[in-house]
Design a protein around this motif. Structure first.
Motif, PDB file in Angstrom:
ATOM      1  N   SER A  33      -1.583   1.124   3.247  1.00 24.24           N
ATOM      2  CA  SER A  33      -2.028   0.361   2.077  1.00 24.24           C
ATOM      3  C   SER A  33      -0.878  -0.521   1.577  1.00 24.24           C
ATOM      4  CB  SER A  33      -2.461   1.312   0.959  1.00 24.24           C
ATOM      5  OG  SER A  33      -1.315   2.005   0.459  1.00 24.24           O
ATOM      6  N   GLN A  35       0.227  -0.315  -1.324  1.00 29.66           N
ATOM      7  CA  GLN A  35       1.079   0.618  -2.078  1.00 29.66           C
ATOM      8  C   GLN A  35       2.101   1.289  -1.167  1.00 29.66           C
ATOM      9  OE1 GLN A  35       1.419   0.985  -5.308  1.00 29.66           O
ATOM     10  NE2 GLN A  35      -0.131  -0.585  -5.604  1.00 29.66           N
ATOM     11  N   ASP A  36       1.702   1.598   0.065  1.00 30.45           N
ATOM     12  CA  ASP A  36       2.646   2.187   1.022  1.00 30.45           C
ATOM     13  C   ASP A  36       3.793   1.221   1.305  1.00 30.45           C
ATOM     14  OD1 ASP A  36       1.045   4.491   1.361  1.00 30.45           O
ATOM     15  OD2 ASP A  36      -0.085   3.550   2.996  1.00 30.45           O
ATOM     16  N   ILE A  38       4.805  -1.286  -0.598  1.00 31.30           N
ATOM     17  CA  ILE A  38       5.591  -1.450  -1.819  1.00 31.30           C
ATOM     18  C   ILE A  38       6.577  -0.299  -1.970  1.00 31.30           C
ATOM     19  CG2 ILE A  38       5.411  -1.403  -4.351  1.00 31.30           C
ATOM     20  CD1 ILE A  38       2.664  -2.955  -3.885  1.00 31.30           C
ATOM     21  N   ALA A  39       6.113   0.922  -1.730  1.00 31.44           N
ATOM     22  CA  ALA A  39       6.997   2.088  -1.831  1.00 31.44           C
ATOM     23  C   ALA A  39       8.089   2.040  -0.766  1.00 31.44           C
ATOM     24  CB  ALA A  39       6.180   3.376  -1.699  1.00 31.44           C
ATOM     25  N   SER A  44       9.011  -3.761  -6.774  1.00 26.87           N
ATOM     26  CA  SER A  44       7.895  -3.721  -7.714  1.00 26.87           C
ATOM     27  C   SER A  44       6.649  -4.339  -7.068  1.00 26.87           C
ATOM     28  CB  SER A  44       8.240  -4.506  -8.976  1.00 26.87           C
ATOM     29  OG  SER A  44       8.290  -5.894  -8.691  1.00 26.87           O
ATOM     30  N   VAL A  45       5.507  -4.024  -7.634  1.00 29.51           N
ATOM     31  CA  VAL A  45       4.243  -4.588  -7.158  1.00 29.51           C
ATOM     32  C   VAL A  45       4.307  -6.112  -7.209  1.00 29.51           C
ATOM     33  CG1 VAL A  45       1.780  -4.799  -7.679  1.00 29.51           C
ATOM     34  CG2 VAL A  45       2.896  -2.553  -7.824  1.00 29.51           C
ATOM     35  N   TYR A  49       3.787  -8.856  -4.118  1.00 29.65           N
ATOM     36  CA  TYR A  49       2.656  -9.778  -4.171  1.00 29.65           C
ATOM     37  C   TYR A  49       3.093 -11.232  -4.371  1.00 29.65           C
ATOM     38  CZ  TYR A  49      -0.947  -6.243  -3.806  1.00 29.65           C
ATOM     39  OH  TYR A  49      -1.769  -5.245  -3.336  1.00 29.65           O
TER      40      TYR A  49
END
Length: 196
Positions: A33, A35-36, A38-39, A44-45, A49
């Motif tokens: 994802s 989120q994966d 980003i981590a 930061s998100v 993006y």
């Protein structure tokens, strides 16, 4: 507010691509994802993006990076002076492919790109365009081999180029999925076929 340098922007973009590559290699495109990523990038998100609006954008950027080195190598083989014998050109192409089959190799990601292109029309168009250029470069090798008398004058260089190019991902798939054959063995088999 100070202006961010182009070098900083390029480094941040590469940081995100490296994180995506790690995630895609570990879990595949579908199980990864944003989120994966980003981590993994430890950003930061908003920072992620800013560079990539979606996972599709990331996949496309990874695909472009995975294939850009191949175009350079295949182009050099086609333009080599004096023209390389086909067997030697193929051995060099296989050498590049072999270097890209390891754990961080571009061809491991290329396999996922091929699969994803069956579902994503934009990625399919990108892959078709890129592989069309690769085939054209190998057709260029065949034309030069015709000019040097290595291939019959009535042979179809476009068809031969497609067949020659097909041997490269065929080799890579076997190296990655079936642990063989090695480059030397495969190159020798091509040499025998070309003498045929």
């Amino acid at each position: 507010m100070p202006r961010v340098s182009d070098e900083h922007l390029a480094a941040r973009r590469q940081q995100i691509l490296d994180a995506a590559y790690t995630c895609f290699s570990r879990n595949g495109f579908h199980s990864t994802s944003m989120q994966d990523v980003i981590a993994e990038a430890n950003l930061s998100v908003g920072a992620v993006y800013r560079y990539f609006k979606s996972k599709t954008d990331l996949v496309t950027a990874i695909a472009e990076a995975a294939l850009e080195g191949a175009e350079d190598v295949f182009g050099e083989l086609t333009a080599h002076e004096p023209p390389l014998p086909l067997a030697e050109a193929m051995d060099r192409a296989l050498g590049f492919a072999d270097s890209q089959t390891g754990p961080r190799g571009a061809l491991r990601i290329a396999i996922q790109v091929w699969a994803e292109s069956l579902r994503d029309p934009a990625l399919a168009a990108f892959v078709a365009e890129k592989y069309g250029r690769f085939r054209a470069l190998f057709a260029g090798l065949a034309r030069r081999a015709q000019e040097n008398g290595e291939l019959p004058a009535d042979a179809d260089p476009d068809a031969i180029g497609a067949a020659l190019f097909g041997m490269v991902p065929g080799f890579a798939l076997q190296r990655i999925l079936a642990n063989g054959p090695d480059r030397k063995t495969y190159a020798e088999a091509i040499r025998v076929l070309l003498k045929g």
